[in-house]
Structure formats: C-alpha cells, structure tokens
Scaffold this motif. Structure first.
Motif, PDB file in Angstrom:
ATOM      1  N   TYR A  93       0.833  -1.601  -0.153  1.00  0.00           N
ATOM      2  CA  TYR A  93       0.245  -0.197  -0.198  1.00  0.00           C
ATOM      3  C   TYR A  93       0.960   1.428  -0.009  1.00  0.00           C
ATOM      4  CZ  TYR A  93      -3.949  -2.526   0.881  1.00  0.00           C
ATOM      5  OH  TYR A  93      -5.517  -3.411   0.378  1.00  0.00           O
ATOM      6  N   PHE A  94       0.328   2.382  -0.961  1.00  0.00           N
ATOM      7  CA  PHE A  94       1.123   3.375  -1.098  1.00  0.00           C
ATOM      8  C   PHE A  94       0.635   4.643  -0.452  1.00  0.00           C
ATOM      9  CE2 PHE A  94       5.104   1.734  -3.047  1.00  0.00           C
ATOM     10  CZ  PHE A  94       4.395   0.093  -3.741  1.00  0.00           C
ATOM     11  N   CYS A  95       0.810   5.656  -0.249  1.00  0.00           N
ATOM     12  CA  CYS A  95       0.569   6.737  -0.034  1.00  0.00           C
ATOM     13  C   CYS A  95       0.962   7.949  -1.028  1.00  0.00           C
ATOM     14  CB  CYS A  95       0.743   7.779   1.040  1.00  0.00           C
ATOM     15  SG  CYS A  95       0.159   8.684   1.398  1.00  0.00           S
ATOM     16  N   ASN A  96       0.167   7.949  -1.545  1.00  0.00           N
ATOM     17  CA  ASN A  96      -0.064   9.388  -2.431  1.00  0.00           C
ATOM     18  C   ASN A  96      -0.807  10.992  -2.710  1.00  0.00           C
ATOM     19  OD1 ASN A  96      -1.628  10.985  -5.030  1.00  0.00           O
ATOM     20  ND2 ASN A  96       0.132   9.777  -5.995  1.00  0.00           N
ATOM     21  N   ALA A  97       0.710  11.947  -2.980  1.00  0.00           N
ATOM     22  CA  ALA A  97      -0.260  13.552  -3.093  1.00  0.00           C
ATOM     23  C   ALA A  97      -0.218  14.038  -4.389  1.00  0.00           C
ATOM     24  CB  ALA A  97       0.718  14.170  -1.977  1.00  0.00           C
ATOM     25  N   GLU A  98      -0.642  14.282  -4.201  1.00  0.00           N
ATOM     26  CA  GLU A  98      -1.279  15.561  -5.554  1.00  0.00           C
ATOM     27  C   GLU A  98      -1.124  16.872  -5.704  1.00  0.00           C
ATOM     28  OE1 GLU A  98      -4.769  14.329  -8.559  1.00  0.00           O
ATOM     29  OE2 GLU A  98      -4.909  15.851  -7.566  1.00  0.00           O
ATOM     30  N   ARG A  99      -0.372  17.172  -5.551  1.00  0.00           N
ATOM     31  CA  ARG A  99      -0.162  18.831  -6.250  1.00  0.00           C
ATOM     32  C   ARG A  99       0.150  19.059  -6.549  1.00  0.00           C
ATOM     33  NH1 ARG A  99       5.566  21.457  -5.052  1.00  0.00           N
ATOM     34  NH2 ARG A  99       5.230  23.204  -4.201  1.00  0.00           N
ATOM     35  N   TYR A 100      -0.560  20.439  -6.838  1.00  0.00           N
ATOM     36  CA  TYR A 100      -0.818  22.391  -8.171  1.00  0.00           C
ATOM     37  C   TYR A 100       0.096  22.162  -7.785  1.00  0.00           C
ATOM     38  CZ  TYR A 100      -4.245  18.620 -10.373  1.00  0.00           C
ATOM     39  OH  TYR A 100      -5.274  17.747 -10.894  1.00  0.00           O
ATOM     40  N   TYR A 101       1.114  23.348  -8.774  1.00  0.00           N
ATOM     41  CA  TYR A 101       1.563  24.260  -8.975  1.00  0.00           C
ATOM     42  C   TYR A 101       2.185  25.209  -9.996  1.00  0.00           C
ATOM     43  CZ  TYR A 101       5.201  27.207  -6.508  1.00  0.00           C
ATOM     44  OH  TYR A 101       6.248  28.668  -6.273  1.00  0.00           O
ATOM     45  N   ALA A 102       2.104  26.439  -9.870  1.00  0.00           N
ATOM     46  CA  ALA A 102       2.420  26.960 -11.246  1.00  0.00           C
ATOM     47  C   ALA A 102       2.370  26.300 -12.254  1.00  0.00           C
ATOM     48  CB  ALA A 102       4.070  27.790 -11.556  1.00  0.00           C
ATOM     49  N   GLY A 103       0.808  25.817 -12.978  1.00  0.00           N
ATOM     50  CA  GLY A 103       0.183  24.936 -13.827  1.00  0.00           C
ATOM     51  C   GLY A 103       0.893  23.979 -13.796  1.00  0.00           C
ATOM     52  N   ASN A 104       0.807  23.285 -12.924  1.00  0.00           N
ATOM     53  CA  ASN A 104       1.791  22.182 -13.100  1.00  0.00           C
ATOM     54  C   ASN A 104       1.415  20.317 -11.854  1.00  0.00           C
ATOM     55  OD1 ASN A 104       3.934  22.707 -14.980  1.00  0.00           O
ATOM     56  ND2 ASN A 104       4.676  23.810 -13.685  1.00  0.00           N
ATOM     57  N   LYS A 105       0.877  19.900 -12.549  1.00  0.00           N
ATOM     58  CA  LYS A 105       0.940  18.738 -11.626  1.00  0.00           C
ATOM     59  C   LYS A 105       2.000  18.115 -11.338  1.00  0.00           C
ATOM     60  CE  LYS A 105      -2.083  14.763 -10.945  1.00  0.00           C
ATOM     61  NZ  LYS A 105      -3.340  13.908 -12.206  1.00  0.00           N
ATOM     62  N   TYR A 106       1.936  17.691  -9.669  1.00  0.00           N
ATOM     63  CA  TYR A 106       3.421  16.711  -9.116  1.00  0.00           C
ATOM     64  C   TYR A 106       2.722  15.893  -8.508  1.00  0.00           C
ATOM     65  CZ  TYR A 106       6.002  21.239 -10.725  1.00  0.00           C
ATOM     66  OH  TYR A 106       6.516  21.793 -11.389  1.00  0.00           O
ATOM     67  N   ASN A 107       3.107  14.574  -8.573  1.00  0.00           N
ATOM     68  CA  ASN A 107       2.794  13.365  -7.876  1.00  0.00           C
ATOM     69  C   ASN A 107       4.115  13.299  -7.247  1.00  0.00           C
ATOM     70  OD1 ASN A 107       0.047  11.894  -7.955  1.00  0.00           O
ATOM     71  ND2 ASN A 107       0.256  12.573 -10.135  1.00  0.00           N
ATOM     72  N   TYR A 108       3.766  12.572  -5.505  1.00  0.00           N
ATOM     73  CA  TYR A 108       4.670  12.039  -5.363  1.00  0.00           C
ATOM     74  C   TYR A 108       4.405  10.847  -4.621  1.00  0.00           C
ATOM     75  CZ  TYR A 108       5.814  17.068  -4.937  1.00  0.00           C
ATOM     76  OH  TYR A 108       6.156  18.631  -5.196  1.00  0.00           O
ATOM     77  N   TRP A 109       5.090  10.203  -3.525  1.00  0.00           N
ATOM     78  CA  TRP A 109       4.718   8.586  -3.449  1.00  0.00           C
ATOM     79  C   TRP A 109       5.508   8.394  -2.363  1.00  0.00           C
ATOM     80  CZ3 TRP A 109       1.419   5.946  -5.696  1.00  0.00           C
ATOM     81  CH2 TRP A 109       0.950   6.109  -6.612  1.00  0.00           C
ATOM     82  N   GLY A 110       5.294   7.733  -1.251  1.00  0.00           N
ATOM     83  CA  GLY A 110       5.926   7.039  -0.511  1.00  0.00           C
ATOM     84  C   GLY A 110       6.488   5.328  -0.428  1.00  0.00           C
ATOM     85  N   GLN A 111       7.083   5.239   0.337  1.00  0.00           N
ATOM     86  CA  GLN A 111       7.784   3.826   0.225  1.00  0.00           C
ATOM     87  C   GLN A 111       6.971   2.630   0.119  1.00  0.00           C
ATOM     88  OE1 GLN A 111       7.772   5.420   3.056  1.00  0.00           O
ATOM     89  NE2 GLN A 111       7.336   3.757   4.586  1.00  0.00           N
ATOM     90  N   GLY A 112       6.191   2.821   0.839  1.00  0.00           N
ATOM     91  CA  GLY A 112       4.912   1.362   0.612  1.00  0.00           C
ATOM     92  C   GLY A 112       4.730   0.327   1.969  1.00  0.00           C
ATOM     93  N   THR A 113       3.788  -0.215   2.043  1.00  0.00           N
ATOM     94  CA  THR A 113       4.082  -0.690   3.181  1.00  0.00           C
ATOM     95  C   THR A 113       3.146  -1.993   2.473  1.00  0.00           C
ATOM     96  OG1 THR A 113       3.187  -0.605   5.748  1.00  0.00           O
ATOM     97  CG2 THR A 113       1.811   0.325   4.654  1.00  0.00           C
ATOM     98  N   GLN A 114       3.811  -3.182   3.237  1.00  0.00           N
ATOM     99  CA  GLN A 114       3.260  -4.103   3.050  1.00  0.00           C
ATOM    100  C   GLN A 114       1.788  -4.952   4.134  1.00  0.00           C
ATOM    101  OE1 GLN A 114       3.982  -6.556   0.585  1.00  0.00           O
ATOM    102  NE2 GLN A 114       2.556  -8.057   0.830  1.00  0.00           N
ATOM    103  N   VAL A 115       1.080  -5.145   3.234  1.00  0.00           N
ATOM    104  CA  VAL A 115      -0.507  -5.546   4.457  1.00  0.00           C
ATOM    105  C   VAL A 115      -0.364  -7.228   3.416  1.00  0.00           C
ATOM    106  CG1 VAL A 115      -2.694  -5.594   4.320  1.00  0.00           C
ATOM    107  CG2 VAL A 115      -1.266  -3.564   4.679  1.00  0.00           C
ATOM    108  N   THR A 116      -0.782  -8.227   4.363  1.00  0.00           N
ATOM    109  CA  THR A 116      -0.551  -9.648   4.100  1.00  0.00           C
ATOM    110  C   THR A 116      -1.733  -9.612   4.806  1.00  0.00           C
ATOM    111  OG1 THR A 116       1.854  -9.542   3.596  1.00  0.00           O
ATOM    112  CG2 THR A 116       0.462 -11.876   4.063  1.00  0.00           C
ATOM    113  N   VAL A 117      -2.801 -10.630   4.311  1.00  0.00           N
ATOM    114  CA  VAL A 117      -3.816 -11.093   4.636  1.00  0.00           C
ATOM    115  C   VAL A 117      -4.173 -12.851   4.380  1.00  0.00           C
ATOM    116  CG1 VAL A 117      -6.327 -10.906   5.190  1.00  0.00           C
ATOM    117  CG2 VAL A 117      -5.486  -8.768   4.169  1.00  0.00           C
TER     118      VAL A 117
END
Length: 119
Positions: A93-117
């Motif tokens: 599972y990854f966390c994502n942030a979407e950011r808009y700045y100066a007319g551009n869209k940026y995506n940022y990601w975390g390192q992820g965390t494992q979920v096992t069921v």
C-alpha cells in the motif's frame, strides 16, 4: 517537495483490521489530494481511496463499506482504516499526494507498506 511516510502494515487474518498512517511533510500548502493506492505482485498499482483538501472522498468499489480514509490536519496525517480484510487485499500500500503548483501537477509517493491477509 513533499515527503510521505507510511506505517501500519502487517500480517492479519481474514476478517481482521489494520490501520495505515501516512505522515505528510514538506511543501504541503498546495496539495490537492492525498490517497492510498495498492499494488499486488504482478499487477498494476490501483487506487484504493482518496481525500481532497475540501474533504471529498472517493473509494474503489472493491473496498467500499470496508475501508475508511480520514485525516488529522493537526498531525498532517492521513489514515486508512481497513476492516473485514480479505486475502485479495494483500498488496503493498502506497500513500500518494497530488500537488498543483504554477500550472503543473506533481505526484509524490511514499515507500509503501506491506499488507498481508491470510485465509
């Protein structure tokens, strides 16, 4: 820049619960939305849930009624409460942030965390 740090993953039996946390730091003032995505082995990364700055929430159909996304603005943290977990929820599972700045869209990601069921 935006930094995302996830935590809370682990191993759980089917029917159990986990709560994931994503701490957001850095240039957060122009973040439009924060979301959770997941990627199972050999599969593409898929949306799980998102929450916008205005509080709008969106869920994947597969998790509706079982997962809840929320945020604590004072702690700059977004949570994913996962209940009634199924083996098919197993993924990174990854966390994502979407950011808009100066007319551009940026995506940022975390390192992820494992979920096992387990079944």
């Amino acid at each position: 820049q935006v930094q995302l740090v996830e935590s809370g993953g682990g191993l759980v039996q089917a029917g159990g619960s986990l709560r994931l946390s994503c701490v957001v730091s850095g240039t957060i003032f122009s973040i439009n939305a924060v979301g959770w995505y997941r990627q199972a082995p050999g599969k593409q990364r898929d949306l799980v849930a998102t929450i916008t700055g205005g509080g709008s929430i969106n869920y994947a159909d597969s998790v509706k009624g079982r997962f809840t996304i929320s945020r604590d603005n004072a702690k700059n943290t977004v949570y994913l409460q996962m209940n009634s977990l199924k083996p098919e929820d197993t993924a990174v599972y990854f966390c994502n942030a979407e950011r808009y700045y100066a007319g551009n869209k940026y995506n940022y990601w975390g390192q992820g965390t494992q979920v096992t069921v387990s079944s």
